[in-house]
Design an enzyme around this catalytic site. Structure first.
Site, PDB file in Angstrom:
ATOM      1  N   HIS B  74       0.833  -1.207   0.000  1.00 56.59           N
ATOM      2  CA  HIS B  74       0.000   0.000   0.000  1.00 56.59           C
ATOM      3  C   HIS B  74       0.870   1.261   0.000  1.00 56.59           C
ATOM      4  O   HIS B  74       1.974   1.254   0.526  1.00 56.59           O
ATOM      5  CB  HIS B  74      -0.915   0.002   1.232  1.00 56.59           C
ATOM      6  CG  HIS B  74      -2.145  -0.845   1.052  1.00 56.59           C
ATOM      7  ND1 HIS B  74      -2.817  -1.409   2.107  1.00 56.59           N
ATOM      8  CD2 HIS B  74      -2.818  -1.219  -0.069  1.00 56.59           C
ATOM      9  CE1 HIS B  74      -3.862  -2.095   1.649  1.00 56.59           C
ATOM     10  NE2 HIS B  74      -3.877  -1.993   0.335  1.00 56.59           N
ATOM     11  N   ASP B  76       0.849   3.926   1.735  1.00 54.61           N
ATOM     12  CA  ASP B  76       1.356   4.451   3.012  1.00 54.61           C
ATOM     13  C   ASP B  76       2.505   3.600   3.559  1.00 54.61           C
ATOM     14  O   ASP B  76       3.040   3.890   4.630  1.00 54.61           O
ATOM     15  CB  ASP B  76       0.228   4.625   4.046  1.00 54.61           C
ATOM     16  CG  ASP B  76      -0.563   3.350   4.290  1.00 54.61           C
ATOM     17  OD1 ASP B  76      -0.604   2.489   3.387  1.00 54.61           O
ATOM     18  OD2 ASP B  76      -1.155   3.214   5.371  1.00 54.61           O
ATOM     19  N   HIS B 140      -4.923  -8.926   5.036  1.00 45.89           N
ATOM     20  CA  HIS B 140      -5.119  -7.479   4.889  1.00 45.89           C
ATOM     21  C   HIS B 140      -5.807  -7.272   3.543  1.00 45.89           C
ATOM     22  O   HIS B 140      -6.091  -8.235   2.834  1.00 45.89           O
ATOM     23  CB  HIS B 140      -3.752  -6.777   4.984  1.00 45.89           C
ATOM     24  CG  HIS B 140      -3.821  -5.286   5.021  1.00 45.89           C
ATOM     25  ND1 HIS B 140      -4.743  -4.595   5.765  1.00 45.89           N
ATOM     26  CD2 HIS B 140      -3.071  -4.324   4.385  1.00 45.89           C
ATOM     27  CE1 HIS B 140      -4.536  -3.292   5.590  1.00 45.89           C
ATOM     28  NE2 HIS B 140      -3.541  -3.113   4.754  1.00 45.89           N
ATOM     29  N   GLU B 194      -0.457  -2.405  14.710  1.00 45.46           N
ATOM     30  CA  GLU B 194      -1.160  -1.298  14.032  1.00 45.46           C
ATOM     31  C   GLU B 194      -2.482  -0.978  14.708  1.00 45.46           C
ATOM     32  O   GLU B 194      -3.136  -1.856  15.269  1.00 45.46           O
ATOM     33  CB  GLU B 194      -1.362  -1.637  12.559  1.00 45.46           C
ATOM     34  CG  GLU B 194      -2.388  -2.725  12.295  1.00 45.46           C
ATOM     35  CD  GLU B 194      -3.534  -2.236  11.424  1.00 45.46           C
ATOM     36  OE1 GLU B 194      -3.865  -1.036  11.487  1.00 45.46           O
ATOM     37  OE2 GLU B 194      -4.096  -3.060  10.682  1.00 45.46           O
ATOM     38  N   GLY B 368      -9.844  -3.578   5.887  1.00 45.71           N
ATOM     39  CA  GLY B 368      -8.708  -4.493   5.884  1.00 45.71           C
ATOM     40  C   GLY B 368      -7.962  -4.492   7.208  1.00 45.71           C
ATOM     41  O   GLY B 368      -6.935  -5.140   7.339  1.00 45.71           O
ATOM     42  N   HIS B 369      -8.491  -3.732   8.175  1.00 41.67           N
ATOM     43  CA  HIS B 369      -7.773  -3.572   9.447  1.00 41.67           C
ATOM     44  C   HIS B 369      -8.516  -4.241  10.600  1.00 41.67           C
ATOM     45  O   HIS B 369      -9.745  -4.287  10.627  1.00 41.67           O
ATOM     46  CB  HIS B 369      -7.585  -2.084   9.758  1.00 41.67           C
ATOM     47  CG  HIS B 369      -6.740  -1.377   8.753  1.00 41.67           C
ATOM     48  ND1 HIS B 369      -5.365  -1.399   8.791  1.00 41.67           N
ATOM     49  CD2 HIS B 369      -7.072  -0.638   7.658  1.00 41.67           C
ATOM     50  CE1 HIS B 369      -4.881  -0.696   7.777  1.00 41.67           C
ATOM     51  NE2 HIS B 369      -5.894  -0.219   7.067  1.00 41.67           N
TER      52      HIS B 369
END
Lengths: 557, 557
Positions: B74, B76, B140, B194, B368-369
């Site tokens: 991704h 980020d 994810h 995360e 996805g988190h």
């Protein structure tokens, strides 16, 4: 059709947008305006403070304008008044609280004494020119809201204003569902109904639900309580004050609009503040933290409003201590989520407990607008022959149309309009074939409508990559450069970090100008300017991938 | 502590923000970087294209830098790579798909051949300098994601990367929960986990749920189907392609990043595209509308992406007909709601059926988190002695801390860090007492880090009220004005609408300058400039309530 049986409905603001509501009903020689709102600019309108409707059409028909009827006191219905009244003075009709809020605006703009104000209520029956107008009360997130009924020779036109059906309203201010039923029974030619929540299924919960949840949260809170909501939501303020009273806390106010609204609403009797519960902000430190509630502005995360300053530690009177409770009695309006999140971050850093998020999750906020089932209820009560969904962006109007069809309004009798579109009636037949001037008028500082597209386009270019100014001085008569090129940049890049770049810009400019010196061709200066702009622009883009505004200035002495 | 037992953890990006993730693990003389992300600027950073971490610290320690480990593909986590690699070349370690995406970026910036790339997988065991590193697979919203395990002499450090627990994953790409349990059983000194969804209660639904809902919607659809999602969500793309196959529709791609990802992912075997289902956009018109699915970019309402152009009628190949179905297999990221709404408006105007809104309402998107229960599961599996919540804004880190405490991590062993904060270990004792250089580096066009606060402040002023340039030419030696004042404005207001205003600016400028002429005082020119700026600024603010940038330019010839 003679002027006498003329009947037209024209939105000048409020369709295909949320904000700047203004609707025109024109009947015979009488023109009545409903609402006069403002709208906040989006981020592309750089430097614009507020947007109001373009009222060219009203000015063209000034002799017919009988007055402005205002349904309620929210900014998207009253925010344009001071700016519009400067262009076209007209008498204003509104309920007591709405008038109170309008007066504050007129006073601020020095227009109070020159504007005629008429107080009405839901029982009023008035004539605007030859046109009889009556009203009905509705529920919304501010007290004293009206629906408006125009009794025209061709039939009845109903404008709902903003509404929900709150069957257990705070202060027992019931919507007059019986009067609505009667209006519907007697026949409605056309209904204009608001569409804000046409995307939401179900029935909007009662404001009372919020009161119960606020009370529960106050009961559990240990330290200071900070609570924020829209200042104009007087019923919410009442419930917060009541919850404070029941949990033996004093209340103090933080933020100018909170102080103003509490002042106006309690003076006019819309807010009941128990004896001695209200404490001046400067006196709050006489009480223990668990004896206080601070009612703040800043529910949308505005960094300079009271809660924003409290959260960042920049408020003169209030600060957050570990264990304090902060309640957002609000939902972030789309676009404001990030600002609200910044404030929650700051509050958590100070170890506060924070109740935040969408009202539907926290129970600390309910909408003031009708959801799908209530919109269907209004349509069912009014049984209109024609239907015009108003007060919403296109998808809301579109979904409201589908709701109307589902309860029996004929699809061909529904008009989704643009601002300026005219619905004309011939007898009881409606058609939409023409439109009138309309649009966004930008207010920037004291200027109304003087900032147009060229200025905004320039601001856009300046904001992205800044400006590079190239000054070059020619001796008069002779083709000789006597000073320059001097290069000045702002918002582009530091000169000291880019000396090589600026030397090159200088060289390119001279190259263009030397054509003039060499050929002694007296082409217009404008052509050279354009060539400098192009050559320098292309050079800078190749070197930096940036496109600053390039402004060559040629001085002749 | 000698250099040899040194162990430090340093976030250089990714804490107190969403974006530009970069974490440093320093063990003995070995420094390893995890991830190298970019972040989008908010609207206050005028003209900035992208933000990357400040890597001063890495450059200062260049001789220790052993490499960059990338957890997944991704933006980020990989978006900063080309800009950082220009400043500091280092070998990159990533899985096959992640490397594929990184290669495309490096190629675009001409850096592919000069960068060392190492392909790893979840079973790899590598040594970076003296430091053994292993991995575990996670779920994810992009395939091939890694958690990273550093086996230091002081103990095991685990970095989760981005993850959720999807117990029924698409393509059976299971997270290796057994390996995680084993790592935890063997003892974890510190966990970096995360925090993106730390605000969400519960357990994030499986990606499979979306597949079932997409299939149902395809079954009901009558005309053309347009469906949009993040291009990088390869499992989502797989489910869309599968649903198309089952409902006998062809698939075509619209949008550059969609074409790129489908190309890379199917070439590398992450996407299974049944024979002949994929049709070139130019050939789509050979099929009936109800035989086609168009898979588009533009899920966040970007007006220039494929769906934005299709909705506004500006796409070369595709247009919307009444009855077509448009599906947003996505949720608007906070801040993008208004852009998405504009597109839905356009689609409704063209009489499409549109499935839009938050994924939790439509069933067409899942995050996805990890939500709160999954974060607690990870903490429980790893049983870390120390915990550092990463990848989130402050309130997410704060709530993640509360979750960690709730499953038994000691509050005093949890570090909420700022970027640049160093957690040092002495033996198995951790403490946070120092920090290293850190911050946002702005990329504007080709410039990396050359736009600073002064340039941004200038852009801000220019964007709000434009610029007014006053040029005045003095004869050299003598105190005589030989040209000007010439007044040029951009983004302020039209000169023609404000001639009176400009005349007055001219008069005020002369007034200031004539002091110089009269007194023949040779004060520095800068003082006169400042006085002109002040006098003109005050005059314009009083007259217009605007504050343009005022730039006096004095030429001497």
């Amino acid at each position: 059709m003679t002027a006498n049986d003329r009947l037209s409905i024209i939105p000048l603001g409020g369709v295909n947008e949320i904000g700047k509501n203004m609707y025109v009903i024109q009947c015979g020689d009488d023109l009545v305006v409903v609402d006069c709102g403002s709208k906040f600019p989006d981020e592309s309108l750089l430097g614009i403070d507020v947007i109001i409707p373009d009222i060219t059409y009203l000015i063209e028909n000034e002799s017919s304008v009988r007055g402005l009827v205002v349904t309620h006191g929210h900014e998207d219905h009253i925010g344009g008044i001071p700016y519009i009244i400067k262009q076209l003075n007209m008498p204003i009709y509104a309920t007591r609280l709405t008038l109170g809020l309008i007066k504050a605006k007129l006073k601020e703009h020095g227009l109070l004494s020159s504007t005629k104000l008429h107080q009405i209520d839901a029982q009023s029956e008035i004539a605007l020119g030859q046109l009889p107008v009556s009203f009905f009360s509705t529920n919304h997130s501010i007290p004293d809201c009206l629906g408006v009924v125009f009794h025209t020779p061709q039939g009845t036109i109903v404008h709902t204003g903003d509404f929900k059906f709150d069957l257990t309203p705070v202060n027992n201010q019931y919507a007059d569902i019986h009067k609505m039923a009667e209006i519907g029974k007697n026949g409605v030619l056309a209904l204009l109904s608001e569409s804000t929540n046409a995307e939401r299924p179900g029935f909007t919960p009662s404001e009372r639900l919020v009161g119960a949840n606020i009370h529960d949260a106050f009961t559990r809170a240990e330290g200071m309580i900070y609570i924020t909501t829209f200042a104009s939501n007087v019923h919410r303020l009442q419930q917060i004050i009541d919850a404070a009273a029941k949990t033996n806390r004093k209340v103090t106010l933080a933020g100018r609009s909170m102080v103003n609204v509490v002042d106006i609403a309690s003076r006019l009797g819309y807010l009941t503040v128990p004896q001695s519960i209200l404490v001046e902000a400067d006196e709050a430190n006489k009480y223990k933290r668990d004896e206080m509630v601070v009612l703040c502005t800043g529910s949308q995360g505005e960094p300079m409003a009271a809660l924003g300053r409290i959260a960042s530690g920049n408020h003169r009177q209030f600060g957050v201590s570990p264990g304090d409770t902060v309640i957002f009695a609000s939902s972030p309006i789309p676009g404001n989520e990030r600002n609200v999140a910044r404030i929650v971050d700051n509050l958590f850093e100070k170890k506060a407990r924070v109740i935040y998020g969408a009202g539907s999750n926290t129970g600390m906020h309910v909408s003031g607008h009708a959801s799908q089932e209530e919109l269907k209820l209004m349509l069912t009560l009014m049984k209109p022959q024609y239907f015009i969904p108003i007060h919403g962006e296109y998808r809301m109007l579109h979904l409201h149309q589908l709701l109307a069809e589902s309860v029996g309004v004929e699809a061909s009798n529904i008009f989704i309009l643009n601002n300026g579109d005219v619905v004309d009636f011939a007898g009881s037949e409606a058609f939409q074939e023409r439109n009138v001037p309309n649009g966004d008028t930008y207010v920037d500082g004291l200027g109304i409508g003087d900032v147009g597209n060229i200025v905004l386009r320039d601001r856009k270019v300046l904001s992205a990559d800044g400006i590079l100014i190239i000054v070059i001085t020619f001796g008069k008569g002779e083709n000789k450069i006597i000073s320059g090129p001097d290069i000045i940049s702002r918002g582009f890049v530091f000169a000291k970090e880019s000396e090589g770049l600026m030397d090159e810009v200088s060289r390119i400019t001279l190259q263009v100008m030397e054509q003039r010196l060499e050929t002694k061709l007296h082409r217009p200066w404008g052509l050279y300017k354009r060539e400098v702009k192009e050559a320098v622009g292309n050079f800078l883009y190749a070197k930096t991938k940036r496109r600053p505004m390039i402004l060559p200035i040629i001085i002749q002495v």
